[in-house]
Write an enzyme that holds these catalytic residues in place. Structure first.
Site, PDB file in Angstrom:
ATOM      1  NE  ARG A  37      56.283  60.407  56.590  1.00 36.56           N
ATOM      2  CZ  ARG A  37      55.995  59.213  57.087  1.00 36.56           C
ATOM      3  NH1 ARG A  37      56.647  58.142  56.644  1.00 36.56           N
ATOM      4  NH2 ARG A  37      55.078  59.079  58.014  1.00 36.56           N
ATOM      5  CG  HIS A  69      45.176  58.249  50.046  1.00 34.37           C
ATOM      6  ND1 HIS A  69      45.965  59.169  49.410  1.00 34.37           N
ATOM      7  CD2 HIS A  69      44.176  58.964  50.636  1.00 34.37           C
ATOM      8  CE1 HIS A  69      45.466  60.390  49.619  1.00 34.37           C
ATOM      9  NE2 HIS A  69      44.374  60.288  50.353  1.00 34.37           N
ATOM     10  CE1 TYR A  72      47.400  62.677  51.640  1.00 36.36           C
ATOM     11  CE2 TYR A  72      49.055  61.691  53.062  1.00 36.36           C
ATOM     12  CZ  TYR A  72      47.740  61.903  52.745  1.00 36.36           C
ATOM     13  OH  TYR A  72      46.748  61.344  53.497  1.00 36.36           O
ATOM     14  CG  HIS A 109      44.645  64.481  47.817  1.00 29.94           C
ATOM     15  ND1 HIS A 109      45.225  65.033  48.941  1.00 29.94           N
ATOM     16  CD2 HIS A 109      43.922  63.421  48.260  1.00 29.94           C
ATOM     17  CE1 HIS A 109      44.859  64.328  50.013  1.00 29.94           C
ATOM     18  NE2 HIS A 109      44.087  63.341  49.618  1.00 29.94           N
ATOM     19  CD  GLU A 144      40.659  62.429  49.815  1.00 31.75           C
ATOM     20  OE1 GLU A 144      41.660  61.785  49.462  1.00 31.75           O
ATOM     21  OE2 GLU A 144      40.446  62.773  50.988  1.00 31.75           O
ATOM     22  CG  ASP A 178      37.915  63.418  53.910  1.00 26.42           C
ATOM     23  OD1 ASP A 178      37.315  64.028  54.820  1.00 26.42           O
ATOM     24  OD2 ASP A 178      39.015  62.875  54.069  1.00 26.42           O
ATOM     25  CG  HIS A 181      38.801  66.542  52.777  1.00 26.65           C
ATOM     26  ND1 HIS A 181      39.524  65.788  51.891  1.00 26.65           N
ATOM     27  CD2 HIS A 181      39.493  66.505  53.954  1.00 26.65           C
ATOM     28  CE1 HIS A 181      40.608  65.312  52.490  1.00 26.65           C
ATOM     29  NE2 HIS A 181      40.605  65.730  53.750  1.00 26.65           N
ATOM     30  CG  HIS A 213      38.850  59.256  52.669  1.00 32.15           C
ATOM     31  ND1 HIS A 213      39.822  60.015  52.069  1.00 32.15           N
ATOM     32  CD2 HIS A 213      39.019  57.990  52.185  1.00 32.15           C
ATOM     33  CE1 HIS A 213      40.549  59.259  51.267  1.00 32.15           C
ATOM     34  NE2 HIS A 213      40.081  58.021  51.304  1.00 32.15           N
ATOM     35  CG  ASP A 226      42.266  67.923  55.478  1.00 31.05           C
ATOM     36  OD1 ASP A 226      41.539  67.250  56.239  1.00 31.05           O
ATOM     37  OD2 ASP A 226      43.028  67.401  54.650  1.00 31.05           O
ATOM     38  CG  HIS A 228      41.221  63.906  59.038  1.00 29.83           C
ATOM     39  ND1 HIS A 228      41.666  62.822  58.331  1.00 29.83           N
ATOM     40  CD2 HIS A 228      40.940  64.852  58.116  1.00 29.83           C
ATOM     41  CE1 HIS A 228      41.662  63.101  57.035  1.00 29.83           C
ATOM     42  NE2 HIS A 228      41.240  64.333  56.881  1.00 29.83           N
ATOM     43  CD  GLU A 258      41.798  59.484  54.919  1.00 25.75           C
ATOM     44  OE1 GLU A 258      42.476  59.115  53.954  1.00 25.75           O
ATOM     45  OE2 GLU A 258      41.183  60.569  54.954  1.00 25.75           O
TER      46      GLU A 258
HETATM   47 ZN   LIG Z   1      41.960  65.241  55.135  1.00 26.11          ZN
HETATM   48 ZN   LIG Z   2      43.172  61.914  50.900  1.00 26.86          ZN
END
Ligand SMILES: [Zn+2]
Ligand SMILES: [Zn+2]
Length: 278
Positions: A37, A69, A72, A109, A144, A178, A181, A213, A226, A228, A258
């Site tokens: 973060r 990973h 973000y 990503h 990804e 994924d 996704h 994923h 998206d 999950h 995930e």
């Molecule tokens: Zn996702």
């Molecule tokens: Zn990801």
């Protein structure tokens, strides 16, 4: 051998992530290399990296079973020069952490291009990937796939291929698929997971599938969303995941859960490991 396990926490000490994975019966796992973060985190201490590498060895994991990973905050496709530079610095730092942890591959990503042309976004993403590889030559980068909301890149095999083609260091670039996704992007992974993986392999080769994923999806085919869901509780359904873990392309690569309910992880891992052996 199938490397199946969740994305585990690195809280308190990154070496504890290995114990968390092991306690769940995971044969592979994912981590963030730092608090995802924030833009800057304290450097990865030599002793912490050594403890992580030791944990990997002692618990019988191979580095190929672990897929970090990237955070973000990183947007490789951004047209904003300042954000691109900050993203690059963070991505490079995370690539160096990955290598220091004794691992080979980091998942990223491709980002969102926001404005201007998609082609320029692809060029900027490839340029960032190349710059990281030039500065950290040991690293492999797993791009990804995405569900493709808004201007987010990477929701089709064509677009993943365009990023690879644009890269000057394609030998160090591959992909993470994924399942949630894929489903969001309109690939019917519920009905035909084998054909989708076969298509990937015939286009890129098995060696370009760096990881997967494994996530069920709360939202519909082609929704571009998206969300999950736990394996078997979503719109993809358990059968598709059984077929995926039996597909030869998924052997020897990290298959990361995930999924939202941590209490189900142990059972999800045990079920998929069992199916992979049948
Ligand atoms: Zn996702
Ligand atoms: Zn990801």
């Amino acid at each position: 051998m199938h490397f199946i396990g969740p994305h585990v926490s690195i809280k308190e000490n990154i070496a504890l992530s290995v114990d968390r994975a092991k306690a769940l019966g995971a044969t592979g796992f994912a981590i963030f290399t730092k608090n995802q973060r924030i833009w800057t985190a304290p450097p990865l201490q030599d002793e912490d990296a050594a403890a992580f590498r030791e944990g990997i060895r002692e618990n019988g994991y191979t580095p190929d079973a672990v897929l970090p990973h990237a955070g973000y905050l990183i947007n490789p496709a951004t047209p904003d020069r300042d954000l691109w530079n900050k993203s690059f610095a963070l991505f490079e730092d995370e690539a160096m952490r990955t290598v220091k942890l004794g691992l080979r591959t980091i998942n990223i990503h491709p980002g969102a291009y926001k404005e201007g042309s998609r082609e320029d976004g692809i060029k900027r993403a490839a340029q960032m990937i190349d710059s990281v590889i030039e500065n950290v030559p040991e690293i492999r980068i797993a791009v990804e796939n995405t569900a493709g909301a808004g201007t987010i890149l990477g929701s089709s095999f064509d677009e993943l291929e365009a990023i690879l083609q644009e890269s000057k260091h394609g030998e160090n670039v591959g992909f993470t698929l994924d399942t949630a996704h894929l489903f969001g992007a309109g690939y019917d992974v519920k009905t035909d997971p084998v054909r989708i993986l076969d298509d990937f392999v015939s286009r890129f080769g098995k060696e370009k599938l760096f990881g997967m994923h494994l996530n069920d999806s709360k939202v519909g085919l082609g929704s571009k969303k998206d969300r999950h869901e736990s394996i078997g509780l979503g719109l993809i359904g358990k059968e598709a995941f059984v077929e995926i873990v039996k597909h030869p392309a998924t052997e020897g690569i990290p298959l990361i859960l995930e999924t939202p309910d941590e209490n189900r992880w142990q059972a999800e891992i045990a079920c998929l490991l069992q199916e992979s052996k049948l």
